[in-house]
Design a protein around this motif. Structure first.
Motif, PDB file in Angstrom:
ATOM      1  N   VAL A  49       0.919  -1.296  -0.003  1.00 25.56           N
ATOM      2  CA  VAL A  49      -0.091   0.035   0.052  1.00 25.56           C
ATOM      3  C   VAL A  49       1.025   1.352   0.001  1.00 25.56           C
ATOM      4  CG1 VAL A  49      -1.736   1.385   1.437  1.00 25.56           C
ATOM      5  CG2 VAL A  49      -2.023  -0.811   0.954  1.00 25.56           C
ATOM      6  N   ALA A  50       1.960   1.288   0.680  1.00 31.60           N
ATOM      7  CA  ALA A  50       2.860   2.485   0.760  1.00 31.60           C
ATOM      8  C   ALA A  50       3.591   2.520  -0.462  1.00 31.60           C
ATOM      9  CB  ALA A  50       3.960   2.125   1.986  1.00 31.60           C
ATOM     10  N   GLU A  51       3.999   1.420  -1.038  1.00 34.62           N
ATOM     11  CA  GLU A  51       4.549   1.508  -2.399  1.00 34.62           C
ATOM     12  C   GLU A  51       3.573   2.137  -3.340  1.00 34.62           C
ATOM     13  OE1 GLU A  51       7.412  -1.258  -5.045  1.00 34.62           O
ATOM     14  OE2 GLU A  51       5.706  -2.118  -4.375  1.00 34.62           O
ATOM     15  N   LEU A  52       2.522   1.724  -3.420  1.00 34.29           N
ATOM     16  CA  LEU A  52       1.570   2.269  -4.312  1.00 34.29           C
ATOM     17  C   LEU A  52       1.348   3.773  -4.263  1.00 34.29           C
ATOM     18  CD1 LEU A  52      -0.669   0.870  -6.523  1.00 34.29           C
ATOM     19  CD2 LEU A  52      -2.326   1.787  -4.717  1.00 34.29           C
ATOM     20  N   ALA A 111      13.299  13.899  -7.632  1.00 33.90           N
ATOM     21  CA  ALA A 111      14.111  12.760  -8.014  1.00 33.90           C
ATOM     22  C   ALA A 111      14.380  11.925  -6.879  1.00 33.90           C
ATOM     23  CB  ALA A 111      15.657  13.672  -8.140  1.00 33.90           C
ATOM     24  N   ARG A 112      14.170  12.529  -5.755  1.00 38.96           N
ATOM     25  CA  ARG A 112      14.159  11.427  -4.475  1.00 38.96           C
ATOM     26  C   ARG A 112      13.095  10.310  -4.638  1.00 38.96           C
ATOM     27  NH1 ARG A 112      12.487  13.748   1.587  1.00 38.96           N
ATOM     28  NH2 ARG A 112      12.808  11.849   2.991  1.00 38.96           N
ATOM     29  N   LEU A 113      11.832  10.663  -5.144  1.00 39.21           N
ATOM     30  CA  LEU A 113      10.941   9.603  -5.239  1.00 39.21           C
ATOM     31  C   LEU A 113      11.051   8.919  -6.312  1.00 39.21           C
ATOM     32  CD1 LEU A 113       7.801  11.731  -4.538  1.00 39.21           C
ATOM     33  CD2 LEU A 113       8.654   9.915  -2.987  1.00 39.21           C
ATOM     34  N   ARG A 114      11.707   9.453  -7.468  1.00 37.16           N
ATOM     35  CA  ARG A 114      12.159   8.727  -8.558  1.00 37.16           C
ATOM     36  C   ARG A 114      13.186   7.530  -8.214  1.00 37.16           C
ATOM     37  NH1 ARG A 114      10.876  10.142 -13.954  1.00 37.16           N
ATOM     38  NH2 ARG A 114      10.695  12.333 -12.886  1.00 37.16           N
ATOM     39  N   TYR A 115      14.028   7.816  -7.392  1.00 30.97           N
ATOM     40  CA  TYR A 115      15.318   6.950  -7.156  1.00 30.97           C
ATOM     41  C   TYR A 115      15.206   6.446  -5.883  1.00 30.97           C
ATOM     42  CZ  TYR A 115      16.519   9.299 -11.543  1.00 30.97           C
ATOM     43  OH  TYR A 115      16.627   9.699 -12.654  1.00 30.97           O
ATOM     44  N   THR A 116      13.997   6.359  -5.100  1.00 35.94           N
ATOM     45  CA  THR A 116      13.886   5.729  -3.942  1.00 35.94           C
ATOM     46  C   THR A 116      12.935   4.295  -3.989  1.00 35.94           C
ATOM     47  OG1 THR A 116      14.346   7.685  -2.576  1.00 35.94           O
ATOM     48  CG2 THR A 116      13.092   5.862  -1.556  1.00 35.94           C
ATOM     49  N   GLY A 117      13.546   3.238  -3.372  1.00 33.97           N
ATOM     50  CA  GLY A 117      12.753   2.077  -3.284  1.00 33.97           C
ATOM     51  C   GLY A 117      12.063   1.910  -1.858  1.00 33.97           C
ATOM     52  N   ASP A 119      11.722  -0.238   0.254  1.00 32.50           N
ATOM     53  CA  ASP A 119      12.473  -0.991   1.179  1.00 32.50           C
ATOM     54  C   ASP A 119      13.335   0.000   2.009  1.00 32.50           C
ATOM     55  OD1 ASP A 119      11.539  -3.486   1.000  1.00 32.50           O
ATOM     56  OD2 ASP A 119      13.178  -3.952  -0.707  1.00 32.50           O
ATOM     57  N   GLU A 120      13.693   0.985   1.023  1.00 25.40           N
ATOM     58  CA  GLU A 120      14.590   2.041   1.882  1.00 25.40           C
ATOM     59  C   GLU A 120      13.869   2.915   2.702  1.00 25.40           C
ATOM     60  OE1 GLU A 120      17.391   4.293  -1.020  1.00 25.40           O
ATOM     61  OE2 GLU A 120      16.611   3.261  -2.185  1.00 25.40           O
ATOM     62  N   GLY A 147      11.892   3.874   8.407  1.00 21.05           N
ATOM     63  CA  GLY A 147      10.831   4.154   9.268  1.00 21.05           C
ATOM     64  C   GLY A 147       9.753   4.911   8.674  1.00 21.05           C
ATOM     65  N   LEU A 148       8.437   4.253   8.348  1.00 26.68           N
ATOM     66  CA  LEU A 148       7.740   5.007   7.500  1.00 26.68           C
ATOM     67  C   LEU A 148       6.994   6.014   8.084  1.00 26.68           C
ATOM     68  CD1 LEU A 148       6.008   4.561   4.879  1.00 26.68           C
ATOM     69  CD2 LEU A 148       4.423   3.207   6.016  1.00 26.68           C
TER      70      LEU A 148
END
Length: 316
Positions: free
Chosen positions: A230-233, A275-281, A283-284, A289-290
């Motif tokens: 859900v967080a990834e989406l 750019a931060r969102l584009r290159y962040t996974g 898992d990182e 910590g979400l």
């Protein structure tokens, strides 16, 4: 374009988006409060919108105790609550009136009709009108305004500032809704509630529905909704309209075409965020910590809003 005009267009759009987002928030909280609450009365769920918007203390100062019907009315239709849905529509209508010559007749008629209708609903009372019906009505009015905007206004700076306000407000809302639901799920986890339980499924499903992303989730993932997917989406998928990534993409695109050099601080800030969102996974994000990551990004959105205000909206 004059800064005052740009500001009215921008805030007209932000207030309309905020009203819709709060209706979505209220709808999911109200629906979940109807579920079995392990012996509780569902007040925690109904109070969630007040916690997210920081108005719980204001409510308690006025009413003194938690009461479901009063909380719903305070959040939806209280004219003396500056962040209620009623107040947001009133502020949007006032901004639209100030720039009546820069928006189309269809846009103005939609906003004005929505304001007149919510005044009638307030006189009728939320109990008589119906909570679910009220939330659906507001979402429908918001959809109609966006359709009128997209279908009738010229693609000029007025259109860009309207869209800019929409996506700034939407990004902030997505972050706050996800953070609030994740925090509630984390508290439940401490009480040994299984993440795969029916309660967990309905919590995450309700969040996805509140952000019109349930169908997108079922198309992308096969498993039941859980924190990680859900967080990834909602954070990283650029093809989900209410995701954080989709919002920053749009903001970046809009700011890049606005004229003048005053906007460079805002342009640089949103480019860094994008750019931060584009290159962040994902898992990182989870490793950091979400909750902490979401709160840091909420602060970044707030700083971006301040940079936009300084660059474009201050009257000089």
């Amino acid at each position: 374009m004059l800064s005052r005009t740009a500001s009215d267009l921008y805030w007209m759009s932000r207030y309309l988006e905020r009203a819709e987002n709060m209706a979505r928030m209220l709808d999911v909280s109200y629906s979940l409060s109807m579920m079995p609450q392990d012996g509780r009365d569902g007040l925690d769920e109904i109070a969630m919108p007040l916690l997210i918007t920081g108005t719980l203390e204001d409510y308690l100062g006025r009413h003194g105790q938690m009461h479901a019907e009063r909380m719903l009315d305070f959040f939806a239709l209280a004219a003396d609550n500056p962040v209620s849905i009623y107040s947001c529509l009133g502020a949007a209508r006032a901004s639209a009136h100030a720039v009546r010559g820069r928006i189309t007749a269809d846009m103005w008629e939609n906003i004005n009709a929505s304001w007149l209708e919510i005044r009638g609903i307030a006189q009728q009372g939320l109990n008589r009108y119906g909570m679910s019906r009220f939330c659906e009505w507001l979402k429908e009015r918001s959809h109609l305004f966006r359709g009128a905007t997209y279908g009738t206004i010229m693609r000029n700076d007025a259109f860009r500032f309207i869209r800019l306000g929409t996506f700034i407000e939407r990004a902030d809302n997505t972050l706050r809704l996800l953070d609030a639901r994740y925090e509630m799920m984390s508290i439940k986890a401490l009480d040994s509630v299984d993440d795969e339980s029916a309660w967990s499924y309905y919590q995450w499903s309700a969040l996805l529905r509140a952000l019109s992303s349930f169908e997108a989730y079922t198309e992308v993932y096969r498993d039941a909704p859980a924190a990680r997917p859900v967080a990834e989406l909602l954070l990283l998928r650029a093809d989900v309209p209410r995701s954080l990534r989709a919002c920053t993409d749009e903001i970046n695109r809009i700011l890049s075409v606005l004229p003048g050099i005053n906007g460079r601080p805002a342009q640089r800030r949103v480019a860094e965020m994008d750019a931060r969102l584009r290159y962040t996974g994902i898992d990182e994000i989870l490793e950091a910590g979400l909750h902490e990551w979401l709160n840091a990004f909420i602060a970044s959105i707030r700083e971006l809003g301040a940079a936009i205000h300084t660059s474009y909206l201050e009257v000089v």
